[in-house]
Design a protein around this motif. Structure first.
Motif, PDB file in Angstrom:
ATOM      1  N   UNK A   1       0.628  -1.397   0.145  1.00  0.00           N
ATOM      2  CA  UNK A   1       0.152  -0.071   0.138  1.00  0.00           C
ATOM      3  C   UNK A   1       1.366   0.873   0.058  1.00  0.00           C
ATOM      4  N   UNK A   2       0.717   2.286  -1.002  1.00  0.00           N
ATOM      5  CA  UNK A   2       0.619   3.474  -0.847  1.00  0.00           C
ATOM      6  C   UNK A   2       0.383   4.670  -0.738  1.00  0.00           C
ATOM      7  N   UNK A   3       0.707   5.230  -0.058  1.00  0.00           N
ATOM      8  CA  UNK A   3      -0.460   6.269   0.973  1.00  0.00           C
ATOM      9  C   UNK A   3       0.591   8.066   0.356  1.00  0.00           C
ATOM     10  N   UNK A   4      -0.732   8.515  -0.426  1.00  0.00           N
ATOM     11  CA  UNK A   4      -0.412   9.818  -1.177  1.00  0.00           C
ATOM     12  C   UNK A   4      -1.014  10.951  -0.348  1.00  0.00           C
ATOM     13  N   UNK A   5      -0.234  12.463   0.447  1.00  0.00           N
ATOM     14  CA  UNK A   5      -0.913  13.082   1.200  1.00  0.00           C
ATOM     15  C   UNK A   5      -1.163  14.234   0.461  1.00  0.00           C
ATOM     16  N   UNK A   6      -1.725  14.381  -0.659  1.00  0.00           N
ATOM     17  CA  UNK A   6      -1.912  15.417  -1.768  1.00  0.00           C
ATOM     18  C   UNK A   6       0.008  16.192  -2.614  1.00  0.00           C
ATOM     19  N   UNK A   7       0.989  15.377  -2.599  1.00  0.00           N
ATOM     20  CA  UNK A   7       2.395  15.473  -2.937  1.00  0.00           C
ATOM     21  C   UNK A   7       2.513  16.080  -3.684  1.00  0.00           C
ATOM     22  N   UNK A   8       1.389  17.177  -4.498  1.00  0.00           N
ATOM     23  CA  UNK A   8       2.294  17.602  -5.916  1.00  0.00           C
ATOM     24  C   UNK A   8       1.174  19.009  -5.293  1.00  0.00           C
ATOM     25  N   UNK A   9       0.503  18.786  -4.605  1.00  0.00           N
ATOM     26  CA  UNK A   9      -0.730  20.612  -4.314  1.00  0.00           C
ATOM     27  C   UNK A   9       0.708  21.635  -4.231  1.00  0.00           C
ATOM     28  N   UNK A  10       1.959  21.591  -4.333  1.00  0.00           N
ATOM     29  CA  UNK A  10       3.092  22.839  -4.427  1.00  0.00           C
ATOM     30  C   UNK A  10       3.797  22.862  -5.519  1.00  0.00           C
ATOM     31  N   UNK A  11       3.138  22.039  -6.559  1.00  0.00           N
ATOM     32  CA  UNK A  11       4.003  22.217  -7.911  1.00  0.00           C
ATOM     33  C   UNK A  11       2.851  22.783  -8.962  1.00  0.00           C
ATOM     34  N   UNK A  12       4.343  23.940 -10.002  1.00  0.00           N
ATOM     35  CA  UNK A  12       3.544  24.493 -10.688  1.00  0.00           C
ATOM     36  C   UNK A  12       2.546  23.319 -11.962  1.00  0.00           C
ATOM     37  N   UNK A  13       1.920  24.023 -12.812  1.00  0.00           N
ATOM     38  CA  UNK A  13       0.720  23.324 -13.481  1.00  0.00           C
ATOM     39  C   UNK A  13       0.520  22.630 -14.365  1.00  0.00           C
ATOM     40  N   UNK A  14       2.052  23.024 -15.092  1.00  0.00           N
ATOM     41  CA  UNK A  14       2.973  21.654 -16.438  1.00  0.00           C
ATOM     42  C   UNK A  14       3.258  21.020 -15.541  1.00  0.00           C
ATOM     43  N   UNK A  15       4.160  20.885 -14.815  1.00  0.00           N
ATOM     44  CA  UNK A  15       4.719  19.854 -13.393  1.00  0.00           C
ATOM     45  C   UNK A  15       3.560  19.381 -13.394  1.00  0.00           C
ATOM     46  N   UNK A  16       2.531  19.524 -12.838  1.00  0.00           N
ATOM     47  CA  UNK A  16       1.753  18.516 -12.133  1.00  0.00           C
ATOM     48  C   UNK A  16       0.992  17.707 -13.233  1.00  0.00           C
ATOM     49  N   UNK A  17       0.845  18.156 -14.211  1.00  0.00           N
ATOM     50  CA  UNK A  17       0.560  17.860 -15.301  1.00  0.00           C
ATOM     51  C   UNK A  17       1.248  16.434 -15.662  1.00  0.00           C
ATOM     52  N   UNK A  18       2.487  16.234 -15.585  1.00  0.00           N
ATOM     53  CA  UNK A  18       3.900  15.535 -16.219  1.00  0.00           C
ATOM     54  C   UNK A  18       3.630  14.310 -15.068  1.00  0.00           C
ATOM     55  N   UNK A  19       3.835  14.743 -13.897  1.00  0.00           N
ATOM     56  CA  UNK A  19       3.729  14.153 -12.244  1.00  0.00           C
ATOM     57  C   UNK A  19       2.617  13.605 -12.290  1.00  0.00           C
ATOM     58  N   UNK A  20       1.490  13.368 -12.303  1.00  0.00           N
ATOM     59  CA  UNK A  20       0.042  13.216 -12.509  1.00  0.00           C
ATOM     60  C   UNK A  20       0.591  11.903 -13.355  1.00  0.00           C
ATOM     61  N   UNK A  21       0.651  11.549 -15.362  1.00  0.00           N
ATOM     62  CA  UNK A  21       0.765  11.107 -15.759  1.00  0.00           C
ATOM     63  C   UNK A  21       1.618   9.792 -15.348  1.00  0.00           C
ATOM     64  N   UNK A  22       2.937  10.805 -14.790  1.00  0.00           N
ATOM     65  CA  UNK A  22       4.314   9.650 -14.127  1.00  0.00           C
ATOM     66  C   UNK A  22       3.821   8.451 -13.337  1.00  0.00           C
ATOM     67  N   UNK A  23       2.678   9.371 -12.191  1.00  0.00           N
ATOM     68  CA  UNK A  23       1.973   8.680 -10.722  1.00  0.00           C
ATOM     69  C   UNK A  23       0.984   7.464 -11.604  1.00  0.00           C
ATOM     70  N   UNK A  24       0.587   7.433 -12.338  1.00  0.00           N
ATOM     71  CA  UNK A  24      -0.520   6.293 -13.547  1.00  0.00           C
ATOM     72  C   UNK A  24      -0.014   5.695 -14.017  1.00  0.00           C
ATOM     73  N   UNK A  25       1.625   6.076 -14.933  1.00  0.00           N
ATOM     74  CA  UNK A  25       2.618   4.796 -15.494  1.00  0.00           C
ATOM     75  C   UNK A  25       2.843   3.914 -14.025  1.00  0.00           C
ATOM     76  N   UNK A  26       3.448   4.821 -12.992  1.00  0.00           N
ATOM     77  CA  UNK A  26       4.125   3.815 -12.086  1.00  0.00           C
ATOM     78  C   UNK A  26       2.793   2.756 -11.116  1.00  0.00           C
ATOM     79  N   UNK A  27       1.582   3.198 -11.333  1.00  0.00           N
ATOM     80  CA  UNK A  27       0.809   2.887 -10.551  1.00  0.00           C
ATOM     81  C   UNK A  27       0.335   1.663 -11.158  1.00  0.00           C
ATOM     82  N   UNK A  28       0.788   1.455 -12.543  1.00  0.00           N
ATOM     83  CA  UNK A  28      -0.151   0.742 -13.566  1.00  0.00           C
ATOM     84  C   UNK A  28       1.472  -0.172 -13.860  1.00  0.00           C
TER      85      UNK A  28
END
Length: 363
Positions: free
Chosen positions: A157-184
């Motif tokens: 189990x991985x628990x994530x407490x708003x780890x991307x809240x402080x990132x700018x919009x473009x970087x957040x989008x990139x890391x969201x894709x990374x997180x989805x890839x990591x989960x899969x």
């Protein structure tokens, strides 16, 4: 069916006399991505801390991976957590940060080195970063290191407490894709607390909407968005129009009356009305902005709203219109982005919609 990886049953949490959580019951399947969303103070972070072992329940039970977590400290739980403030060790290199959980477990150095390089590749970090310190990395790179450290020991189990809240919009989008890839690719169950509703819709298999320490609705993104349990969920997940509606039961459905809609056959199916709204309580007709379209002069539609453009906002991929309907109601509409503005401010417009898109919620 296989037993859920996480099973929380009737969990209640008090801080002194303040009840932060009330009778929370939910399960998380093996490999599932669950998002916890809700307004500030709704209890989602308290629930995450209870899963992690940083808080004990006041009552109720928590089973993770078949074991009762009562009295089990955070260090002994099959969970890892990524914090909002990352908590990387500033005096350790990237390699030392990522490998720290394995070092604590006294794994052989060769095994640690192999695991660190595997995580480096999975998180798309360069090998040259291994000897860098956190302050030498960008915010996005630090986030990847924190994720790699949490995943290197392959926790269930991985628990994530708003780890991307402080990132700018473009970087957040990139890391969201990374997180989805990591989960899969790792098969770990994710429980993710976020205030970003679009992020929850993009990433999660299921979304848990919380309010005042209780679960309001738990379901897939499409169910939460198009079939919300009530007006709170409808208004909380995305922009929407909520209009007072009067329902009259008839065979197989409902006749409805709702200003400023005009339609020749105002009828909804039984599956288009939430149970609470159908029972005779105050009801609201939900119209998502993207369900509306601009009609050409004389173009027919199942339902029509007439009004005047009061404001518009160009968002690139879409244009959002604010329409003042003839009865004074403000209507929000999204249309696909275009280089030619479909309607200017002050222009009279007719909006069309399809009755099958509509849904009635309890106010």
């Amino acid at each position: 069916m296989a037993a859920p990886l996480i099973q929380a049953t009737d969990i209640t949490k008090f801080y002194g006399t303040y009840r932060a959580l009330s009778d929370i019951t939910l399960s998380v399947a093996n490999g599932e991505f669950l998002a916890l969303v809700g307004p500030s103070g709704c209890g989602k972070t308290s629930l995450l801390k209870i899963l992690a072992g940083f808080e004990e329940v006041s009552s109720g039970s928590l089973i993770i991976d078949g074991k009762d977590m009562a009295g089990v400290p955070a260090s002994a739980r099959p969970t890892r957590m990524v914090f909002q403030k990352l908590a990387l060790f500033p005096h350790k290199t990237v390699a030392q940060n990522i490998g720290f959980p394995l070092m604590l477990a006294k794994r052989p150095k060769a095994e640690i080195d192999t695991a660190v390089r595997r995580m480096l590749e999975l998180m798309h970090l360069k090998e040259s970063y291994l000897n860098r310190f956190p302050h030498e990395l960008s915010g996005g790179e630090q986030q990847r290191v924190a994720l790699a450290r949490s995943m290197v020991s392959q926790p269930p189990v991985l628990l994530l407490d708003e780890p991307m809240s402080a990132l700018d919009a473009k970087l957040k989008k990139s890391l969201q894709a990374e997180l989805k890839y990591l989960h899969r690719h790792v098969g770990t169950s994710f429980v993710h607390v976020t205030h970003d509703l679009e992020e929850a819709m993009m990433l999660a298999d299921r979304i848990c909407v919380m309010r005042a320490g209780r679960i309001v609705q738990l379901g897939g993104p499409a169910e939460i968005y198009y079939r919300p349990a009530n007006a709170f969920v409808a208004g909380f997940i995305g922009d929407t129009n909520l209009l007072p509606v009067t329902l009259t039961p008839e065979e197989g459905g409902f006749h409805f009356s709702c200003l400023p809609l005009a339609c020749a056959a105002p009828r909804l199916g039984a599956d288009q009305v939430a149970p609470g709204a159908a029972s005779g309580g105050t009801a609201l007709l939900m119209i998502r902005p993207e369900m509306l379209r601009l009609l050409a002069p004389g173009e027919p539609a199942e339902a029509v709203i007439e009004g005047t453009v009061s404001e518009y906002f160009i968002r690139g991929a879409s244009i959002q219109y604010r329409i003042a309907a003839t009865d004074g109601t403000e209507i929000v509409m999204d249309v696909p982005g275009t280089s030619v503005l479909p309607a200017d401010q002050g222009a009279p417009v007719r909006l069309g919609l399809t009755l099958s898109d509509l849904f009635v919620v309890e106010a």
